[in-house]
Scaffold this motif. Structure first.
Motif, PDB file in Angstrom:
ATOM      1  N   LEU A   1       1.043  -1.296  -0.001  1.00  0.00           N
ATOM      2  CA  LEU A   1       0.040   0.079  -0.057  1.00  0.00           C
ATOM      3  C   LEU A   1       0.896   1.098  -0.146  1.00  0.00           C
ATOM      4  N   GLN A   2       1.996   1.197   0.936  1.00  0.00           N
ATOM      5  CA  GLN A   2       2.763   2.410   0.930  1.00  0.00           C
ATOM      6  C   GLN A   2       3.360   2.707  -0.499  1.00  0.00           C
ATOM      7  N   MET A   3       3.622   1.560  -1.196  1.00  0.00           N
ATOM      8  CA  MET A   3       4.239   1.563  -2.603  1.00  0.00           C
ATOM      9  C   MET A   3       3.678   2.258  -3.684  1.00  0.00           C
ATOM     10  N   ASN A   4       2.354   2.380  -3.320  1.00  0.00           N
ATOM     11  CA  ASN A   4       1.285   2.845  -4.412  1.00  0.00           C
ATOM     12  C   ASN A   4       1.490   2.133  -5.519  1.00  0.00           C
ATOM     13  N   ILE A   5       1.504   0.881  -5.647  1.00  0.00           N
ATOM     14  CA  ILE A   5       1.828   0.129  -7.025  1.00  0.00           C
ATOM     15  C   ILE A   5       0.327  -0.308  -7.744  1.00  0.00           C
ATOM     16  N   GLY A   6      -0.798   0.260  -7.022  1.00  0.00           N
ATOM     17  CA  GLY A   6      -2.068  -0.210  -7.760  1.00  0.00           C
ATOM     18  C   GLY A   6      -2.985  -0.426  -6.894  1.00  0.00           C
ATOM     19  N   LYS A   7      -3.968  -1.294  -7.250  1.00  0.00           N
ATOM     20  CA  LYS A   7      -4.833  -1.894  -6.310  1.00  0.00           C
ATOM     21  C   LYS A   7      -4.443  -2.965  -5.457  1.00  0.00           C
ATOM     22  N   VAL A   8      -4.682  -2.794  -4.019  1.00  0.00           N
ATOM     23  CA  VAL A   8      -4.314  -3.653  -3.030  1.00  0.00           C
ATOM     24  C   VAL A   8      -5.537  -4.240  -2.179  1.00  0.00           C
ATOM     25  N   LEU A   9      -6.197  -5.412  -2.545  1.00  0.00           N
ATOM     26  CA  LEU A   9      -7.185  -5.684  -1.792  1.00  0.00           C
ATOM     27  C   LEU A   9      -7.109  -7.074  -0.961  1.00  0.00           C
ATOM     28  N   LYS A  10      -7.658  -6.909   0.251  1.00  0.00           N
ATOM     29  CA  LYS A  10      -7.432  -7.984   1.634  1.00  0.00           C
ATOM     30  C   LYS A  10      -8.927  -8.773   1.611  1.00  0.00           C
ATOM     31  N   HIS A  11      -8.646  -9.945   1.700  1.00  0.00           N
ATOM     32  CA  HIS A  11      -9.684 -11.117   1.408  1.00  0.00           C
ATOM     33  C   HIS A  11     -10.735 -10.793   0.391  1.00  0.00           C
ATOM     34  N   GLU A  12     -10.221 -10.705  -0.674  1.00  0.00           N
ATOM     35  CA  GLU A  12     -11.107 -10.338  -2.093  1.00  0.00           C
ATOM     36  C   GLU A  12     -11.573 -11.461  -2.416  1.00  0.00           C
ATOM     37  N   PRO A  13     -13.081 -11.813  -2.640  1.00  0.00           N
ATOM     38  CA  PRO A  13     -13.412 -12.885  -3.246  1.00  0.00           C
ATOM     39  C   PRO A  13     -13.270 -12.989  -4.579  1.00  0.00           C
ATOM     40  N   LEU A  14     -12.602 -14.148  -5.130  1.00  0.00           N
ATOM     41  CA  LEU A  14     -12.138 -14.378  -6.334  1.00  0.00           C
ATOM     42  C   LEU A  14     -13.300 -14.884  -7.458  1.00  0.00           C
ATOM     43  N   SER A  15     -14.490 -15.040  -6.939  1.00  0.00           N
ATOM     44  CA  SER A  15     -15.820 -14.813  -7.731  1.00  0.00           C
ATOM     45  C   SER A  15     -16.002 -13.666  -8.650  1.00  0.00           C
ATOM     46  N   ASN A  16     -15.536 -12.568  -7.815  1.00  0.00           N
ATOM     47  CA  ASN A  16     -15.558 -11.217  -8.594  1.00  0.00           C
ATOM     48  C   ASN A  16     -14.836 -10.955  -9.839  1.00  0.00           C
ATOM     49  N   HIS A  17     -13.948 -11.976  -9.889  1.00  0.00           N
ATOM     50  CA  HIS A  17     -12.564 -11.925 -10.810  1.00  0.00           C
ATOM     51  C   HIS A  17     -12.665 -13.488 -11.695  1.00  0.00           C
TER      52      HIS A  17
ATOM     53  N   ALA B   1      -9.097 -14.347  -2.055  1.00  0.00           N
ATOM     54  CA  ALA B   1      -7.614 -14.401  -1.771  1.00  0.00           C
ATOM     55  C   ALA B   1      -7.288 -13.695  -0.598  1.00  0.00           C
ATOM     56  N   ASP B   2      -6.027 -14.117  -0.103  1.00  0.00           N
ATOM     57  CA  ASP B   2      -5.697 -13.504   1.123  1.00  0.00           C
ATOM     58  C   ASP B   2      -5.339 -12.221   0.883  1.00  0.00           C
ATOM     59  N   LEU B   3      -4.586 -11.811  -0.427  1.00  0.00           N
ATOM     60  CA  LEU B   3      -4.349 -10.637  -0.964  1.00  0.00           C
ATOM     61  C   LEU B   3      -4.480 -10.629  -2.328  1.00  0.00           C
ATOM     62  N   LEU B   4      -5.032  -9.920  -3.039  1.00  0.00           N
ATOM     63  CA  LEU B   4      -5.235  -9.457  -4.264  1.00  0.00           C
ATOM     64  C   LEU B   4      -4.426  -8.323  -4.764  1.00  0.00           C
ATOM     65  N   ILE B   5      -3.666  -8.078  -5.613  1.00  0.00           N
ATOM     66  CA  ILE B   5      -2.987  -6.844  -6.241  1.00  0.00           C
ATOM     67  C   ILE B   5      -3.173  -6.662  -7.833  1.00  0.00           C
ATOM     68  N   GLU B   6      -3.581  -5.601  -8.134  1.00  0.00           N
ATOM     69  CA  GLU B   6      -3.668  -5.396  -9.318  1.00  0.00           C
ATOM     70  C   GLU B   6      -2.918  -4.181 -10.008  1.00  0.00           C
ATOM     71  N   PRO B   7      -1.437  -4.568 -10.316  1.00  0.00           N
ATOM     72  CA  PRO B   7      -0.317  -3.444 -10.522  1.00  0.00           C
ATOM     73  C   PRO B   7      -0.781  -2.629 -11.701  1.00  0.00           C
ATOM     74  N   ASP B   8      -0.648  -1.277 -11.735  1.00  0.00           N
ATOM     75  CA  ASP B   8      -0.981  -0.509 -12.866  1.00  0.00           C
ATOM     76  C   ASP B   8       0.189  -0.180 -13.877  1.00  0.00           C
ATOM     77  N   THR B   9       1.368  -0.629 -13.719  1.00  0.00           N
ATOM     78  CA  THR B   9       2.339  -0.726 -14.881  1.00  0.00           C
ATOM     79  C   THR B   9       3.112  -2.065 -14.538  1.00  0.00           C
ATOM     80  N   ILE B  10       3.830  -2.294 -15.707  1.00  0.00           N
ATOM     81  CA  ILE B  10       5.065  -3.236 -15.655  1.00  0.00           C
ATOM     82  C   ILE B  10       5.970  -3.084 -14.499  1.00  0.00           C
ATOM     83  N   GLU B  11       6.555  -1.785 -14.410  1.00  0.00           N
ATOM     84  CA  GLU B  11       7.170  -1.501 -13.418  1.00  0.00           C
ATOM     85  C   GLU B  11       6.963  -1.783 -11.920  1.00  0.00           C
TER      86      GLU B  11
END
Length: 300
Positions: free
Chosen positions: A9-25, A34-44
């Motif tokens: 979260l501090q790195m501001n890499i994109g979305k960071v979601l806790k206990h996110e239901p994967l039925s939404n994805h 998922a314990d943690l789901l992240i969606e980075p907003d760039t390859i970097e």
């Protein structure tokens, strides 16, 4: 996990979601959290996130748009990396296309065919992402991704990244080396297409999309084709001949429109789908002596 979440979260890499239901994805609308789901907003940012995940020694896996995917009701422990909106860049230079792994295959096909570029007509109506299509060597109508991929940028299990050529990807029917010998995820690809007559290309694309719409149950949540075709036979035909169209377990049902699709008819669980898959395998083996193998990726 809390320390990792805080750091991401501090790195501001994109979305960071806790206990996110994967039925939404997932397109079949099934899957525990998922314990943690992240969606980075760039390859970097993806690279930065992977370095932190590796530092903490946390298990991870990647998903795209969630088609051809069945996630268990218990969900996924560790981190799920979603290649989505941040990895959906597109650059077109003459007949060469550089595209992010998170780019919608349907959207890409529509855009490029309208520009008069040929090679992706087979993908009309195939859901999912470019990355997933490379991973699965997705195909239809006698063509697949191996016909157009020049090379792909791969994220490997150890967090390293490398470009692999078409030959190194070792494509075969619904298979690439990323599924077996070198487990990895396609984060971008370079495709080689051909300039052609726009009207003819668009007509072929539309014909393929119409065929898919008429023959496949996209009005229900589903994960795409469940079984690989046991060539020269076809999975859907065998299941239909076995009289299994419409057969259901819990909320999971074999489509009455196309027998190689299992749909979420309402409230289906991963357990329902897995039981139905095993029932189909058993029935087809007993009636025809054919071993059925799943095409979808199952995470349990």
């Amino acid at each position: 996990m809390e320390v990792l979440e805080k750091e991401l979260l501090q790195m501001n890499i994109g979305k960071v979601l806790k206990h996110e239901p994967l039925s939404n994805h997932t397109t079949i609308k099934i899957g525990g959290p998922a314990d943690l789901l992240i969606e980075p907003d760039t390859i970097e940012h993806l690279q930065q996130a992977m370095s932190v995940i590796k530092k903490h020694g946390v298990k991870w896996r990647a998903i795209g748009r969630g088609s051809n995917l069945l996630v268990s009701d218990a969900g996924i422990r560790g981190v799920v990396v979603k290649l989505g909106n941040g990895l959906d860049h597109l650059e077109v230079e003459n007949e060469a296309v550089r595209v992010g792994g998170g780019y919608s295959l349907i959207k890409l096909t529509t855009i490029l065919t309208k520009q008069g570029l040929s090679g992706l007509e087979f993908a009309g109506g195939i859901p999912g992402s470019v990355g997933g299509a490379v991973y699965m060597n997705a195909g239809a109508h006698g063509a697949d991704m191996s016909h157009i991929v020049r090379k792909a940028h791969i994220l490997f299990e150890d967090g390293t990244m490398e470009w692999l050529t078409k030959e190194e990807l070792d494509f075969s029917y619904r298979h690439s080396i990323l599924q077996t010998e070198r487990p990895g995820v396609c984060i971008e690809a370079i495709l080689d297409l051909k300039q052609g007559k726009r009207e003819e290309i668009v007509a072929v694309l539309q014909k393929n999309k119409d065929y898919r719409r008429e023959t496949q149950p996209w009005n229900y949540p589903c994960a795409g084709s469940i079984f690989r075709n046991p060539l020269p036979q076809y999975a859907g035909q065998l299941i239909q001949e076995a009289g299994l169209k419409g057969y259901s377990i819990g909320g999971a049902k074999i489509s009455e429109q196309h027998a190689n699709f299992i749909v979420n008819a309402g409230g289906a669980t991963a357990s329902d789908v897995l039981q139905l898959i095993e029932y189909v395998k058993k029935t087809i083996k007993e009636q025809f002596g054919v071993d059925m193998h799943t095409e979808i990726e199952i995470i349990d």
